[in-house]
Scaffold this motif. Structure first.
Motif, short mmCIF file in Angstrom:
data_model
loop_
_atom_site.label_atom_id
_atom_site.label_comp_id
_atom_site.label_asym_id
_atom_site.label_seq_id
_atom_site.Cartn_x
_atom_site.Cartn_y
_atom_site.Cartn_z
N TYR A 184 -12.57 10.80 0.18
CA TYR A 184 -12.29 11.00 -0.65
C TYR A 184 -13.32 10.29 -0.69
N HIS A 263 -11.58 -0.17 -2.48
CA HIS A 263 -9.97 -0.01 -2.38
C HIS A 263 -9.12 -0.81 -2.65
N HIS A 266 -9.46 0.00 -6.29
CA HIS A 266 -8.67 1.02 -6.13
C HIS A 266 -7.07 0.49 -6.37
N ILE A 267 -6.23 -0.15 -5.62
CA ILE A 267 -5.45 -0.67 -6.13
C ILE A 267 -4.72 -1.78 -7.47
N THR A 270 -5.12 1.03 -10.32
CA THR A 270 -4.45 2.13 -10.46
C THR A 270 -2.55 1.55 -10.58
N TRP A 312 2.81 -1.85 -4.10
CA TRP A 312 1.96 -0.15 -3.47
C TRP A 312 2.11 0.82 -2.85
N PRO A 313 3.32 -0.01 -2.19
CA PRO A 313 3.84 1.60 -1.34
C PRO A 313 4.52 2.95 -1.91
N THR A 316 1.93 5.07 -4.10
CA THR A 316 1.47 6.26 -3.27
C THR A 316 2.45 6.81 -2.94
N VAL A 319 3.11 9.55 -6.21
CA VAL A 319 1.27 10.84 -6.35
C VAL A 319 1.76 10.75 -5.55
N ASN A 320 1.60 10.95 -4.02
CA ASN A 320 1.42 11.94 -2.87
C ASN A 320 2.11 12.79 -3.17
N ASP A 330 -2.87 15.40 -0.40
CA ASP A 330 -2.18 14.10 -1.40
C ASP A 330 -3.61 12.98 -1.92
N TYR A 332 -3.36 10.06 -2.59
CA TYR A 332 -3.99 9.18 -1.41
C TYR A 332 -3.65 8.66 -0.09
#
Length: 364
Positions: A184, A263, A266-267, A270, A312-313, A316, A319-320, A330, A332
């Motif tokens: 990334y 990070h 980011h979380i 998003t 969060w999980p 992600t 979106v992956n 991916d 994320y």
């Protein structure tokens, strides 16, 4: 990042928009209200008046850098500065007489304005150089020297954040990402990482939290230059994924903190985007509901990190899967382990002024 709507016609607007595509109104982001305002020119003083529900607001002025199409923010009400809250922190900008530099600067400013959007929502201190001559925040965007000398290095030094201009060139940045084996590498990621170093100074060193930070991230007094050299010569240690959010975070406790800080931003941002779009994740194959999540909370104002951690999980994973469906890698490529979770929680508590984990002294 929030979605916005035009006060004149109701059109959906995005953070970087400068004009409403439906009604044509000029747009300006207001830092006091956190809103993107539709504007009409005020012929009396060359300023702008907000339309719609903000029609009674006073005359406002666009940042001077709007002239170069690199900023859509308004100067704060009552300010005598010609620059907006984000642009006034610039120290070195690219040479705009060089072809292509204005476009590169625009990319840098878009990322920097997103950074400031987050800093303002989190109510973090943003001291200027005038307020703190030895450690106030400034940004420099230099280009590499033409005489072939050593390239400009992106980094942080006592409040001055340097982002090499070449990082705004997508092809150059991707080349560096591949050469350095990074999953990334983005402009926004650079800004969030480097400002993490700045806030280590402000919220850790100057606030008396070095012991707590050392207990979480390791001894920051170890030789940074030697640690950096070892990292580039030998790479990260085996099994680093269990305790570090990235391989670069293994370099030194300062880098571990900055990577974790980035990070966290980011979380939070998003998740706010997911809330703005009304996203809900509920895959039918997960019959136990473990991956079901609706996003309807204030990610920036979350009192507990657990609220973010639960949401969060599922996002992600979704979106992956969407990226893979488009033939893309991916979005994320990270795994949040228990050890990384506690580091992110530390940053969350630090940002929100919550009690940090107690430092347990070793027995004598």
């Amino acid at each position: 990042m929030k979605l916005f709507s035009c006060q004149s016609c109701g059109q959906v607007l995005f953070f970087e928009n400068t004009h409403c595509e439906r009604c044509g109104h000029r747009l300006g982001y207001c830092t006091e209200t956190g809103r993107l305002l539709a504007l009409e020119p005020n012929a009396d003083d060359n300023g702008w008046l907000a339309v719609g529900i903000d029609a009674q607001a006073p005359t406002r002025f666009l940042c001077t850098n709007a002239e170069y199409d690199v900023c859509n923010w308004l100067v704060p009400e009552g300010s005598s500065d010609a620059l907006c809250m984000a642009c006034r922190y610039n120290h070195v900008i690219p040479d705009l007489n060089k072809e292509g530099n204005q476009e590169l600067w625009r990319s840098l400013e878009q990322a920097k304005h997103r950074l400031f959007y987050s800093l303002l929502l989190l109510n973090l201190p943003i001291p200027t150089r005038a307020e703190n001559p030895t450690g106030g925040l400034v940004f420099s965007f230099p280009e590499d020297p033409e005489n072939g000398e050593e390239k400009v290095m992106t980094g942080h030094d006592e409040g001055e954040i340097t982002i090499a201009l070449r990082e705004a060139d997508d092809a150059e940045r991707e080349k560096m990402r591949v050469e350095m084996g990074e999953h990334y590498r983005t402009l926004l990621g650079h800004f969030r990482h480097e400002v993490g170093h700045f806030y280590w100074n402000i919220l850790v060193r100057d606030a008396g939290h070095e012991d707590a930070c050392r207990a979480m991230f390791g001894d920051h007094t170890q030789d940074y230059g030697a640690a950096l050299q070892q990292h580039y010569e030998n790479g990260p240690p085996a099994g680093w994924e269990e305790h570090y959010v990235s391989s670069y975070a293994t370099t030194h406790p300062w880098e571990d903190f900055a990577e974790t800080w980035a990070h966290y931003l980011h979380i939070v941002d998003t998740l706010q985007t997911a809330v703005s779009f009304g996203v809900a994740v509920s895959p039918t194959v997960a019959q136990d509901g473990s991956l079901s999540q609706s996003f309807n909370f204030d990610a920036y104002g979350a009192a507990s990190f657990d609220e973010l951690l639960v949401a969060w999980p599922p996002l992600t994973l979704a979106v992956n899967a969407l990226n893979r469906s488009m033939g893309q890698p991916d979005l994320y490529p990270f795994v949040i382990t228990p050890s990384i979770t506690e580091k992110l929680r530390f940053v969350h508590d630090l940002v929100h002024g919550l009690p940090l984990p107690p430092v347990i002294s070793a027995p004598q």
